[in-house]
Design an enzyme around this catalytic site. Structure first.
Site, mmCIF file in Angstrom:
data_model
loop_
_atom_site.group_PDB
_atom_site.id
_atom_site.type_symbol
_atom_site.label_atom_id
_atom_site.label_comp_id
_atom_site.label_asym_id
_atom_site.label_seq_id
_atom_site.Cartn_x
_atom_site.Cartn_y
_atom_site.Cartn_z
ATOM 1 N N GLY A 33 0.818 -1.208 0.000
ATOM 2 C CA GLY A 33 0.000 0.000 0.000
ATOM 3 C C GLY A 33 0.844 1.247 0.000
ATOM 4 O O GLY A 33 2.057 1.189 -0.239
ATOM 5 N N ASN A 34 0.218 2.374 0.231
ATOM 6 C CA ASN A 34 0.945 3.651 0.265
ATOM 7 C C ASN A 34 0.309 4.548 1.320
ATOM 8 O O ASN A 34 -0.701 4.191 1.927
ATOM 9 C CB ASN A 34 0.963 4.292 -1.121
ATOM 10 C CG ASN A 34 -0.415 4.616 -1.625
ATOM 11 O OD1 ASN A 34 -1.077 5.517 -1.113
ATOM 12 N ND2 ASN A 34 -0.884 3.859 -2.610
#
Ligand code: CTP
Ligand code: CA
Length: 244
Positions: A33-34
């Site tokens: 993810g980020n």
């Protein structure tokens, strides 16, 4: 001054906004993810709705508390991965006058998703290929914005991208943004210069907006709501007159 009053140019217009960060699953419990919170995209959706547009927000993992800041008139759809988001955006963009891609879409995803939880150590397979979690093979995700540019679902629609950039040993952040604006070809690219505590989270924001040739159109800074107002002003200016 922020204008909460309806803008004639936005009355009855359909605006599609994406927000948040995609999560690309590795197994039932893990993802890549980020750090995108989705606050800037959500603020944009709220600002454009307040001006009288009909807004659809497609979000990836934006917290409910953030979504709760939206006016009830905004249609909210969920798309958790890049592939999901591409499908939903392609579908929704067919009816949109403006598409704002504020979501942080993962560039890569794991080549395969394990149906069972991966273990940190697995017996070494005979072919010598790494097993378990030491190496993850990735494949490229679709570039949603590039796809809208090269194959517009609705002719004449305004396409706006976002890019968070940092400087590195080759170029400063804005030079990266300029190159990206030309490469991406969206009408507008809002470049967010990510500093040590600037850009992500609930903190003041600064963007430089470039056109598809990389020329500076405007700058905006302040809270995410203030940046959103400035961007909506720009969208209003860029929309062809006449309505739907
Ligand atoms: N974007 C997209 N689909 C992707 C990746 C990005 O639609 N698979 C969109 C983002 O929503 C954003 C814009 O493209 O509006 C720029 O994203 P960014 O990650 O900055 O650009 P990239 O071309 O992926 O370049 P980089 O190598 O810097 O990640
Ligand atoms: Ca990227």
């Amino acid at each position: 001054a922020p204008s909460a009053a309806p803008s004639p140019a936005l009355q009855g217009r359909h605006v599609l906004v994406t927000a948040g960060g995609t999560r690309e699953p590795l197994d039932p419990v893990r993802f890549l993810g980020n750090r995108s919170s989705g606050r800037q995209g959500t603020a944009l959706a709220a600002a454009v709705a307040a001006r009288g547009a009909q807004v659809t927000l497609v979000h990836a993992h934006v917290e409910q508390a953030v979504l709760d800041t939206l006016p009830g008139t905004v249609r909210v759809l969920e798309a958790g991965t890049a592939v999901d988001m591409e499908r939903v955006v392609r579908q929704e963009a067919r009816d949109a006058d403006v598409v704002v891609m504020a979501a942080a879409v993962a560039d890569m995803r794991p080549a395969s998703v394990s149906a069972t939880k991966l273990k940190k150590s697995l017996p070494q397979p005979e072919d010598g290929k790494p097993a378990g979690l030491t190496t993850v093979e990735l494949v490229e995700n679709p570039d949603i914005l590039a796809g809208l540019v090269s194959d517009p679902p609705r002719p004449g629609q305004l396409l706006v991208g976002f890019a968070a950039e940092t400087g590195d040993s080759h170029q400063d952040a804005l030079a990266h943004g300029t190159a990206k604006a030309r490469r991406k070809g969206a009408h507008l690219l809002a470049v967010n210069v990510v500093g040590e505590s600037l850009g992500f989270g609930d903190v003041p924001n600064a963007v430089v907006v470039l056109d598809h040739q990389g020329h500076e159109v405007t700058r905006a800074r302040g809270t995410k709501a203030q940046v959103a107002e400035a961007l909506v002003d720009l969208v209003v200016q860029c929309l062809p007159a006449g309505g739907r």
